[in-house]
Structure formats: C-alpha cells, structure tokens
Design a protein around this motif. Sequence first.
Motif: not given
Length: 340
Positions: A30-36, A38-44, A66-71, A89-94
Amino acid sequence: MNIGIVGAAAAVTALAWVVVGRRRGRAHLPAAVVLASVVSLVVTLSFVSSGPRGGEDLYGLVESLSLIALLGLTARWSPVRQALPAGALGGVAASTWLLRYVMPASPLEAIGMCAFWALGVMAAVAVGAYLRSLDTRRARAVRDERAAQRLRLARDLHDFVAHDVSEMVAQAQAGQVVGVGDPAQALAALQRVEQAGLRAMATLDRTVLDLHAGPGLEGLAELAARFSSAGRARVGLRVDDRLDVPEETAAMAYRVVVEALTNVRRHAPEATLVEVAVRAEGGMLVVSVDDDGGGVAQEEGRGGFGLPSLTAQVEAMGGRLRAAAARGGWTLVARLPLAP
C-alpha cells in the motif's frame, strides 16, 4: 529535466521495491502504491496545467503499466482496509495519464478516455482478487483438513482406546469383588488389566500416527473374546465367512461393534448375553448387536462422540444406523455399503 521520466521512474521503482521486498518478506505494497500514485498525479497535473505535449508517451505508458501491476499485486496480497484507499488512488493515477498528451474535445470525451484505460486497471484488480480467492480457499481447505484429522483422531481415541479403558475398569472391579476370597482370581484380574492397558497404549500410539482405518472383520473374534473375559456378559459372534467386504466397510463394521460393546459395558452392566451378527443382505453389509440388558436407554451424551458421531460416519459412507430398545434389551443395527 523531462518531468515525464519522474513519474515513470517512481512507478517502476515502486514495482521493483515490491517484488524484491516480497521475496525478502518486507514488502509494503500500500505504501508503494500511494507513493507512486501521488508522484503520478503530480506529474499529470503539471502537464495539464502547462498544456498537453507529445514526445513522452512511452514514459507515461510504462508508468501506467507499472501502476496497473502494482494494483494487481495489491488486490492479491494487501489487507483489504489498506488495499481499498491505496487502490482507489492508484486507479485514478493509472487511468488519467493520457490527459498529459491528449486534449479532449469535451469532458465526456475525457471521461471516456479515462474509462477505457481504467479497464486495464479493473482487469488487473480482478486477476489479483481471483488469485487471492484461490489462496483463501487453499488456506481454508488446509484448515478444514486439519480439523478433520483432529476429529478422526478423536474418533479413534473414543472408538478403540475407550473400549480398552472400560475393559480395564471392569477387570479392576471384578478383582475387588473376588480378591478377598480368592487372591489368585484377583491376580488374574490384575494381569488382564495390565494386558488391556498395554493394548490401550498400543492403540494410542497407532492413533497418534494417524491410524484411521482400524481393524476389520478379522478382529471381531479377538474383540468378542476380550469382552467376554472382562465381565459377566458373553458374546455370541456369527460372521459369514463368504463375505467379500471392502477395507473401509470392514473397518466401519468393527467400529460399530466396538461402540455397541462399549455401550453395553457402560449402560447395561446387568446384561449376560450379547449377540453379534455380520451378514450380507440386499447389497449391504448388515451388522447387528443385541443384548439382554433390560432395554436401558443409553446416554448418548456420555463418552464424547458416542452414537451420534458413529451415525454420522455411517451415513457419510452411504449407510444407515439404528439403535433402540428391543426384546427386553438393546439392539443396534448398521447397514453398510458393500460396494467400494
């Protein structure tokens, strides 16, 4: 610096961290997904605020995959309470990475683009959830099998060890009665107590080693002789020598006779004769045990498993068991399948 590389690097690093961490037993999905995420959403948001531009599509694709694999891994391995917020959060980012490079003509088109890419997210989560369910079923099957083994061991203890212990009690009582006037008879009773104790210990050893089947029809003669020598009741045994009985059925027949004789000793001590008959009838093995103990109602609650457990075992293998007062005594009849 190309900002698109930042999101891709964060997602790939998080995925690698999870894969390596799981092998070492220190993964924090979960921590890895949240971190990745947040970075993805900031970039978007950075791309959207400055206007879409091409040339970095490959980085976004790698990041989203990569996000999809993490999810998918999160759906399989993470606790539900942690997986749900991290997964959302990861679904929105991906699903929104395409907005960096394409300017939708309308909000509806933007929703359609994100929804199309979200299908990959849902597929990964579905696969992870399915694998998780397989793990759950496998773990439940292991627990159920362990519980079944404990029940089988308990039944073996009740069916075999309890019989030998009850014989020891009967011999000890007999020794007390005859010991005052005839020491030799008391000594013989003590020897029989010792023999019954040794048999109980041997049976316990076999049970601990997970002996499930137990003796078959060939053990009935010895069982009847031991019962007759331990008390006032005598056992008349009739077994059809032409019987061809499967091992499982023969073992169950032995259990039925053991339970019946044990109940006679416990609940009908005034019985003087016990008739045991084993025969084939209508494609079934019929085992009947009749005593002349006066028809005393047997206490099924005593002895742990008793008749209710034996009835369940007989019915589980496709047979029937009936016990009732009859002809001034007690009768127990079991019908067991002769087909393997």
